[in-house]
Scaffold this motif. Structure first.
Motif, PDB file in Angstrom:
ATOM      1  N   LEU A  61       0.828  -1.206   0.000  1.00 48.38           N
ATOM      2  CA  LEU A  61       0.000   0.000   0.000  1.00 48.38           C
ATOM      3  C   LEU A  61       0.863   1.257   0.000  1.00 48.38           C
ATOM      4  N   THR A  62       1.911   1.256   0.801  1.00 46.87           N
ATOM      5  CA  THR A  62       2.809   2.411   0.854  1.00 46.87           C
ATOM      6  C   THR A  62       3.506   2.637  -0.473  1.00 46.87           C
ATOM      7  N   ALA A  63       3.907   1.535  -1.125  1.00 44.00           N
ATOM      8  CA  ALA A  63       4.615   1.649  -2.400  1.00 44.00           C
ATOM      9  C   ALA A  63       3.740   2.287  -3.477  1.00 44.00           C
ATOM     10  N   HIS A  64       2.424   2.135  -3.350  1.00 46.80           N
ATOM     11  CA  HIS A  64       1.521   2.646  -4.390  1.00 46.80           C
ATOM     12  C   HIS A  64       0.646   3.792  -3.889  1.00 46.80           C
ATOM     13  N   SER A  65       1.002   4.387  -2.759  1.00 44.10           N
ATOM     14  CA  SER A  65       0.161   5.438  -2.197  1.00 44.10           C
ATOM     15  C   SER A  65       0.076   6.666  -3.100  1.00 44.10           C
ATOM     16  N   GLU A  66       1.149   6.954  -3.844  1.00 45.81           N
ATOM     17  CA  GLU A  66       1.100   8.121  -4.732  1.00 45.81           C
ATOM     18  C   GLU A  66       0.112   7.899  -5.877  1.00 45.81           C
ATOM     19  N   GLU A  67       0.098   6.672  -6.437  1.00 49.91           N
ATOM     20  CA  GLU A  67      -0.862   6.382  -7.503  1.00 49.91           C
ATOM     21  C   GLU A  67      -2.289   6.478  -6.985  1.00 49.91           C
ATOM     22  N   ILE A  68      -2.515   5.969  -5.776  1.00 45.84           N
ATOM     23  CA  ILE A  68      -3.854   6.048  -5.184  1.00 45.84           C
ATOM     24  C   ILE A  68      -4.228   7.509  -4.956  1.00 45.84           C
ATOM     25  N   ALA A  69      -3.266   8.298  -4.468  1.00 48.72           N
ATOM     26  CA  ALA A  69      -3.515   9.720  -4.234  1.00 48.72           C
ATOM     27  C   ALA A  69      -3.858  10.441  -5.535  1.00 48.72           C
ATOM     28  N   GLN A  70      -3.130  10.123  -6.592  1.00 43.97           N
ATOM     29  CA  GLN A  70      -3.397  10.765  -7.890  1.00 43.97           C
ATOM     30  C   GLN A  70      -4.824  10.478  -8.346  1.00 43.97           C
ATOM     31  N   MET A  71      -5.286   9.253  -8.161  1.00 44.64           N
ATOM     32  CA  MET A  71      -6.643   8.898  -8.579  1.00 44.64           C
ATOM     33  C   MET A  71      -7.679   9.661  -7.756  1.00 44.64           C
ATOM     34  N   ILE A  72      -7.411   9.816  -6.461  1.00 44.45           N
ATOM     35  CA  ILE A  72      -8.347  10.564  -5.618  1.00 44.45           C
ATOM     36  C   ILE A  72      -8.379  12.028  -6.034  1.00 44.45           C
ATOM     37  N   VAL A  73      -7.198  12.606  -6.269  1.00 46.84           N
ATOM     38  CA  VAL A  73      -7.114  14.003  -6.689  1.00 46.84           C
ATOM     39  C   VAL A  73      -7.804  14.206  -8.030  1.00 46.84           C
ATOM     40  N   ASN A  74      -7.689  13.237  -8.906  1.00 50.17           N
ATOM     41  CA  ASN A  74      -8.343  13.328 -10.230  1.00 50.17           C
ATOM     42  C   ASN A  74      -9.829  13.027 -10.158  1.00 50.17           C
ATOM     43  N   LYS A  75     -10.331  12.775  -8.934  1.00 51.68           N
ATOM     44  CA  LYS A  75     -11.750  12.541  -8.676  1.00 51.68           C
ATOM     45  C   LYS A  75     -12.289  11.354  -9.468  1.00 51.68           C
ATOM     46  N   GLU A  76     -11.455  10.309  -9.583  1.00 51.64           N
ATOM     47  CA  GLU A  76     -11.948   9.089 -10.218  1.00 51.64           C
ATOM     48  C   GLU A  76     -12.927   8.393  -9.275  1.00 51.64           C
ATOM     49  N   GLY A  77     -13.778   7.572  -9.843  1.00 47.17           N
ATOM     50  CA  GLY A  77     -14.800   6.919  -9.044  1.00 47.17           C
ATOM     51  C   GLY A  77     -14.219   6.026  -7.965  1.00 47.17           C
ATOM     52  N   SER A  78     -14.959   5.900  -6.863  1.00 50.76           N
ATOM     53  CA  SER A  78     -14.457   5.105  -5.740  1.00 50.76           C
ATOM     54  C   SER A  78     -14.263   3.645  -6.126  1.00 50.76           C
ATOM     55  N   ASP A  79     -15.107   3.118  -7.018  1.00 48.89           N
ATOM     56  CA  ASP A  79     -14.944   1.728  -7.456  1.00 48.89           C
ATOM     57  C   ASP A  79     -13.607   1.539  -8.167  1.00 48.89           C
ATOM     58  N   ASN A  80     -13.235   2.497  -9.008  1.00 51.50           N
ATOM     59  CA  ASN A  80     -11.953   2.391  -9.721  1.00 51.50           C
ATOM     60  C   ASN A  80     -10.778   2.436  -8.742  1.00 51.50           C
ATOM     61  N   SER A  92      -2.304  23.899  -4.833  1.00 54.46           N
ATOM     62  CA  SER A  92      -1.771  23.397  -6.097  1.00 54.46           C
ATOM     63  C   SER A  92      -1.902  21.882  -6.144  1.00 54.46           C
ATOM     64  N   LYS A  93      -1.931  21.346  -7.359  1.00 59.53           N
ATOM     65  CA  LYS A  93      -2.108  19.899  -7.488  1.00 59.53           C
ATOM     66  C   LYS A  93      -0.950  19.150  -6.859  1.00 59.53           C
ATOM     67  N   GLU A  94       0.276  19.687  -7.018  1.00 59.45           N
ATOM     68  CA  GLU A  94       1.447  19.016  -6.458  1.00 59.45           C
ATOM     69  C   GLU A  94       1.358  18.917  -4.930  1.00 59.45           C
ATOM     70  N   SER A  95       0.974  20.013  -4.298  1.00 57.33           N
ATOM     71  CA  SER A  95       0.893  19.999  -2.837  1.00 57.33           C
ATOM     72  C   SER A  95      -0.268  19.122  -2.372  1.00 57.33           C
ATOM     73  N   ILE A  96      -1.352  19.096  -3.154  1.00 55.03           N
ATOM     74  CA  ILE A  96      -2.494  18.251  -2.801  1.00 55.03           C
ATOM     75  C   ILE A  96      -2.087  16.782  -2.833  1.00 55.03           C
TER      76      ILE A  96
END
Length: 551
Positions: free
Chosen positions: A336-355, A460-464
């Motif tokens: 989970l830690t290794a992929h936390s940035e990818e998960i964060a990017q999806m949340i910031v991009n407002k992708e659906g919770s199922d995705n 900013s998106k980077e700080s988010i």
């Protein structure tokens, strides 16, 4: 299926050779193993080929086009009613059976397929009079129309868990309109590669793009797929609308079912033959030594069986359930830690919770499953000290001349190792058992996503993204781990219990066979009868060893 037939022949013929000479305990054990193996071969005589993709990728339309029945499989169902449909040949009587957790709960004529009352994880077996399905079935291939990746995270998760240990030739469909593979699809391909499954990719609805544009799309998807699984994979183009499915047919033709089934069962069949050789070799070894005080030695073996049972019940293995549970959770946390940035990017991009949840499961599903397998193997290995201790005790107490005890226990060790491999895979081969654990993640993380996006505005998106990563690692991941602790612990206890029971059964069988052999070896026989017995045993052993070339 040449491999299935060859394995069945080896199992049957080897038993015919050994059974006249096997003693009661060994005969019962080997007969049961024979029945188990034949049943497994029968139940797994076909390679499942699950066809996976987004809800509108055209999976059902592809299969309807392939069999020439445009209205057979439902194409206008809602995601909530999507289940896996397995296609079988039936002759003139066409019908569909609905299975839930392995039990048949409904049967209807095939034209009432849409009337089935289904739940996530159900399997519908569709029996139709299709020559193409008959041809595939003769080759050992069963096509499976899967729920869409976006059909609902629970629906997709339950269906995938059913096939990751059974399906050996996944096909991923992607709508040409996407132009590329989505992140969730790439994550799923990466997950499949961790189970040593190499998926193919078919680009659907290609009639909607000009040839020049399609060429670029195919090249880019091939690049993405290769990067995701670490090797080249089959990428083709289809159009169910135009009945242009040649690439689908071409890929099916490349599937080597005999090779795949051989990889899955060869070790089991070899182990079955070697078990028979070991039992006959024990008789041969003891026939060549002068045994004294037979009844006393048989009594000592009975005491040893009881002592081993007590040791198995009280021995503390290297990893207690709490330790194995923590090891598995540590692996999940690291992933989970290794992929936390990818998960964060999806949340910031407002992708659906199922995705988002699907992506998380793609990452941690193989970690949990493979960690359970590793922990099971380590636990089994740590309990092998019981076998080593039994060997020393038997050597000290029985005092049989030569290397008889060493030979018996060496073969016994191999037998236990083979049985432990099956026991360690107990959870892996029972996907329904894992569903509860994954359900905790879905319930928890889905509820937390709205909370995570409240602080996104005005930055900013980077700080988010940076703040989101910190929040996920500091608050969300630890809570996911704690949500998982109880179900993972329950599964660990279940697996360790299965392994202990398997060791106990094998030790009891092995020492019981040794007792039987001592009784026979101590019976009064003439030199001529003994010589004949030794010759027969040696002939049978030699014949069994010849089967290795047939497996």
């Amino acid at each position: 299926m040449k491999t299935i037939s060859r394995f069945e022949e080896v199992i049957g013929q080897s038993f015919d050779i050994s059974s006249p000479y096997l003693l009661a305990t060994a005969l019962e054990q080997i007969k049961q193993e024979k029945e188990n193996l034949l049943t497994e071969l029968k139940d797994n005589s076909c390679i499942k080929v699950p066809i996976v993709g987004d809800f509108s990728a055209g999976k059902s339309s592809l299969l309807n086009s392939f069999i020439g029945r445009n209205s057979l499989l439902p194409v206008d169902i809602t995601p909530e009613t999507a289940v896996a449909y397995e296609l079988y040949y039936s002759g003139d009587n066409e019908y569909v059976e609905l299975y839930r957790e392995g039990k048949k709960i409904d049967e209807r004529p095939v034209d009432e397929i849409k009337k089935l009352s289904v739940k996530p994880g159900d399997i519908a077996k569709v029996f139709i009079a299709s020559p193409k399905i008959q041809d595939l079935q003769n080759r050992g291939i069963t096509l499976v129309d899967m729920p869409g990746i976006d059909s609902g995270i629970k629906e997709h998760n339950d269906a995938i868990l059913h096939y990751i240990t059974r399906g050996t030739a996944f096909i991923l469909l992607v709508d040409v309109g996407q132009g590329s593979l989505r992140q969730s699809t790439l994550a799923f391909m990466t997950e499949l590669s961790k189970y040593n499954l190499k998926p193919a990719v078919l680009i659907s609805k290609v009639d909607k793009k000009p040839a020049s544009e399609l060429k670029d799309i195919k090249e880019y998807i091939s690049f993405q797929a290769t990067k995701a699984i670490g090797s080249d994979t089959f990428v083709g183009c289809i159009s169910a609308h135009n009945n242009d499915i040649n690439d689908f047919v071409q890929y099916l033709a490349t599937i080597d079912t005999d090779k795949l089934i051989s990889e899955r069962f060869r070790a089991r069949v070899v182990g079955y033959v070697n078990l028979q050789i070991a039992c006959l070799s024990t008789q041969l070894d003891l026939a060549n030594v002068n045994l004294q005080n037979i009844e006393e030695k048989i009594g000592q073996l009975e005491e040893e069986k009881a002592r081993i049972a007590e040791r198995l019940a009280t021995t503390v293995a290297a990893d207690k359930p709490e330790k194995s549970t923590q090891d598995i959770l540590d692996d999940v946390s690291e992933e989970l830690t290794a992929h936390s940035e990818e998960i964060a990017q999806m949340i910031v991009n407002k992708e659906g919770s199922d995705n988002i949840q699907a992506l998380i499961l793609n990452y941690i599903r193989p970690v949990i499953i493979n960690s359970f397998k590793e922990e099971g193997e380590q636990y089994a290995a740590s309990l092998n000290t019981v076998v080593d201790d039994a060997t020393k005790t038997l050597q000290d107490t029985l005092k049989i001349e030569g290397n008889v005890i060493d030979n018996v226990m060496d073969s016994f060790h191999d037998e236990i190792a083979g049985g432990l491999s099956v026991a360690a895979d107990f959870l892996i081969n029972n996907p329904n058992i894992f569903m509860k654990a994954f359900g905790y993640i879905l319930m928890f993380f889905g509820d937390k996503i709205p909370e995570l996006i409240r602080f996104l505005f005005g930055k900013s998106k980077e700080s988010i993204v940076l703040e989101m990563v910190q929040k996920i690692n500091a608050e969300i991941n630890p809570k996911i781990i704690e949500q998982l602790r109880k179900p993972i612990f329950e599964l660990v206890v279940m697996q360790q219990t299965k392994i202990r029971e398997n060791i106990q059964k094998n030790i009891t069988n092995g020492l019981g066979h040794l007792q039987d052999t001592m009784r026979v070896a101590g019976a009064e026989t003439s030199k001529e009868e003994l010589d004949a017995k030794i010759a027969n045993l040696q002939t049978a052993i030699n014949q069994l060893k010849e089967f290795e070339n047939k497996i």
